[in-house]
Scaffold this motif. Sequence first.
Motif, mmCIF file in Angstrom:
data_model
loop_
_atom_site.group_PDB
_atom_site.id
_atom_site.type_symbol
_atom_site.label_atom_id
_atom_site.label_comp_id
_atom_site.label_asym_id
_atom_site.label_seq_id
_atom_site.Cartn_x
_atom_site.Cartn_y
_atom_site.Cartn_z
ATOM 1 N N PHE A 163 0.817 -1.221 0.000
ATOM 2 C CA PHE A 163 0.000 0.000 0.000
ATOM 3 C C PHE A 163 0.848 1.267 0.000
ATOM 4 C CE2 PHE A 163 0.401 -2.092 4.093
ATOM 5 C CZ PHE A 163 1.139 -1.143 4.803
ATOM 6 N N PRO A 182 3.676 -4.635 3.996
ATOM 7 C CA PRO A 182 3.755 -3.186 4.239
ATOM 8 C C PRO A 182 4.722 -2.467 3.297
ATOM 9 C CG PRO A 182 4.892 -4.399 5.984
ATOM 10 C CD PRO A 182 4.287 -5.421 5.074
ATOM 11 N N LEU A 239 -3.829 3.030 3.090
ATOM 12 C CA LEU A 239 -4.290 1.897 3.913
ATOM 13 C C LEU A 239 -3.100 1.325 4.672
ATOM 14 C CD1 LEU A 239 -6.419 0.004 1.218
ATOM 15 C CD2 LEU A 239 -7.226 1.632 2.928
ATOM 16 N N ASP A 240 -3.375 0.424 5.599
ATOM 17 C CA ASP A 240 -2.302 -0.380 6.175
ATOM 18 C C ASP A 240 -2.633 -1.844 5.886
ATOM 19 O OD1 ASP A 240 -4.280 -0.977 7.983
ATOM 20 O OD2 ASP A 240 -3.166 -0.374 9.766
ATOM 21 N N GLU A 241 -1.868 -2.763 6.485
ATOM 22 C CA GLU A 241 -2.099 -4.176 6.143
ATOM 23 C C GLU A 241 -3.536 -4.615 6.451
ATOM 24 O OE1 GLU A 241 1.619 -4.806 8.345
ATOM 25 O OE2 GLU A 241 1.735 -6.689 7.247
ATOM 26 N N ILE A 242 -4.018 -4.206 7.608
ATOM 27 C CA ILE A 242 -5.377 -4.589 7.997
ATOM 28 C C ILE A 242 -6.393 -3.985 7.026
ATOM 29 C CG2 ILE A 242 -7.134 -4.413 9.830
ATOM 30 C CD1 ILE A 242 -4.849 -6.187 10.720
ATOM 31 N N GLY A 243 -6.200 -2.727 6.706
ATOM 32 C CA GLY A 243 -7.112 -2.044 5.786
ATOM 33 C C GLY A 243 -7.137 -2.713 4.425
ATOM 34 N N LYS A 283 -4.698 -10.276 14.313
ATOM 35 C CA LYS A 283 -5.534 -9.237 13.711
ATOM 36 C C LYS A 283 -5.589 -9.410 12.186
ATOM 37 C CE LYS A 283 -3.892 -5.263 15.851
ATOM 38 N NZ LYS A 283 -3.976 -3.827 16.198
ATOM 39 N N LYS A 333 5.229 4.948 8.186
ATOM 40 C CA LYS A 333 4.248 4.485 7.202
ATOM 41 C C LYS A 333 2.816 4.771 7.624
ATOM 42 C CE LYS A 333 7.538 1.015 5.818
ATOM 43 N NZ LYS A 333 8.036 -0.332 6.042
ATOM 44 N N LEU A 345 1.108 3.514 9.898
ATOM 45 C CA LEU A 345 0.360 2.269 10.095
ATOM 46 C C LEU A 345 -0.564 2.413 11.299
ATOM 47 C CD1 LEU A 345 3.218 -0.321 9.509
ATOM 48 C CD2 LEU A 345 1.572 0.564 7.868
ATOM 49 N N ASN A 376 -2.326 -0.325 12.797
ATOM 50 C CA ASN A 376 -2.644 -1.529 13.571
ATOM 51 C C ASN A 376 -1.454 -2.286 14.135
ATOM 52 O OD1 ASN A 376 -5.699 -2.066 13.466
ATOM 53 N ND2 ASN A 376 -5.212 -1.399 11.394
ATOM 54 N N CYS A 392 5.565 -2.525 11.053
ATOM 55 C CA CYS A 392 5.911 -3.198 9.799
ATOM 56 C C CYS A 392 7.109 -4.095 10.078
ATOM 57 C CB CYS A 392 6.257 -2.168 8.732
ATOM 58 S SG CYS A 392 7.791 -1.286 9.058
ATOM 59 N N VAL A 431 -8.988 -3.620 16.251
ATOM 60 C CA VAL A 431 -8.642 -3.315 14.860
ATOM 61 C C VAL A 431 -9.096 -1.903 14.502
ATOM 62 C CG1 VAL A 431 -9.204 -3.869 12.459
ATOM 63 C CG2 VAL A 431 -8.622 -5.697 14.053
ATOM 64 N N PRO A 483 -10.052 0.382 11.554
ATOM 65 C CA PRO A 483 -10.398 0.221 10.138
ATOM 66 C C PRO A 483 -9.670 1.233 9.256
ATOM 67 C CG PRO A 483 -12.185 1.305 11.310
ATOM 68 C CD PRO A 483 -11.149 0.952 12.335
ATOM 69 N N ALA A 484 -9.759 1.020 7.944
ATOM 70 C CA ALA A 484 -9.155 1.974 6.996
ATOM 71 C C ALA A 484 -9.660 3.371 7.328
ATOM 72 C CB ALA A 484 -9.539 1.597 5.569
#
Lengths: 290, 222
Positions: free
Chosen positions: A77, A104, A122-126, A175, B154, B156, B158, B161, B198, B200-201
């Motif tokens: 992403f 990532p 986004l990230d990995e979860i997204g 997750k 990044k 992130l 959640n 990396c 979690v 979300p986006a």
Amino acid sequence: MSFRKRLLAGEFVVLAEMDTPKGVDISDLINNARRIKGSVDAVVVPDMDKDVMRISALGGGVLMQQQGLEAIIRVCFRDRNRVALQGEILSAHVLGIQNLIVVPGEDVSFGDHIETKAVNDLDEIGLLKAIQSLEDGIDMAGFELKGAPSFTVGCTVAPYTDEEEMKREIAFAEKKIAAGAEFLIAPPVYDVAWFAKFVEGARTLGVPIIPTVFLLKSVGIARYISINEPSAHLPEDLVTRIRKSSDRTGECVKIAGETIRSLKGLSQGVQIDALGWEHLIPAILEQAEV
Amino acid sequence: MITAERKPMEEIMGYVEPCQRILLVGCNECVTVCAAGGRKEVGLLSSALQMAFMKSGKVLQVKELTLERQCDPEYVEELVREIDGVDAVLSMACGCGVQEIARRFRDKPVFPAVNTSFMGASERQGVWAERCQGCGNCVLGLTGGICPIARCSKRLLNGPCGGSTGGKCEISPDVDCAWHLIWERMKALGMEKSYEQVMPARDWRTSRDGGPRKIVREDLAL
């Protein structure tokens, strides 16, 4: 048998990582693909690994499929927003790609376009959830798709220096699995006993774990990793063993093969990263007795 | 606070080179705290510019003034008394201050003397670090008071990396991994369970991606 079927059947899978060229001369990539055809279950194509501009993962994946090799493409992403990512994922499906690994990606400062702007929408979860949603026929904005894709989706586990970091990675993997990851690609293994601890801790995750086996290639690479990457847990003995060998390349092949052999009872496969020396993969697998 | 650093002398001299008289304006707020554009720095830059031009035989007249807040029209109005007769204004405030002067004095060129950097905090004497990106939808309540958007390379939401080693970010051993800090903080608070939550986006519309932002407080507007 497809990668997915082998995973579901609990069989040991052998994946080979193969990077795409920077430029349109694909002769080396194709030649290497032909050399390993029949030896591996699928080829993993990185997505602008280290943020070096090159042929995309999708392009590389399609080339592999044209050679009769099953492709697993990485999706990252860093360089694309959710619109571009979803479009690429739909394209991957219609072009015959059945497997994705969400990663990532390294920071842009590692790449060859350091002036660029990272996206990281986004990230990995997204991204995992976006794929899940596309598979349900709905895009991230809630619009219905005309035909939904389907994939076998994996994710990666980051390297861990100590048991505390390992615990954190397992919690994060949970997750990712909840967000749709069906298998995990673990970092390179040099110390099988250390990896066994991860397997023990990750037992409750309930998905196949596929560790990476990295072909060290030279004593210099081994030394560099042992000094600069504490999370690699590369034993000093290994560096000495390569240094003392009269055939260092052969020794590295032997080490990779032995590692795979030791992993057979422990993991559900391996991802071999030969760093461009894919022609040695059949020899590694011969050592591994796979 | 908003942090800034003074621009290279060559660049500043390039802006004011055609001028005979300039008004050099500092700001008494953030740029004073981070020692980039307060009263002291105005004095230093004024002397430095005059000496540098003098070397080539040019006399640059510099009027110095430091406003209480350069991003506030009420204080910028004070420049009315000073601005006539100068060829340009050189501002040592953040980009907000420069733009406020440009908005108020449409016929006067305004040049920045500092590079506005980030919203940050002082880590120790002489060291400031980024803490907030003004994303418009604060997540600090979920991340133990450590911002993954401003402090993770990044952004992130959640977890870390693969580039984090020993609590440091892959971009530099001098940069802490934000998710390592979050994990450590959650452990210390006995909140490891929160890590499983979690995120979300994200909806980036509240951030700069939704275009230039504005806050309108009807209860305060005249």
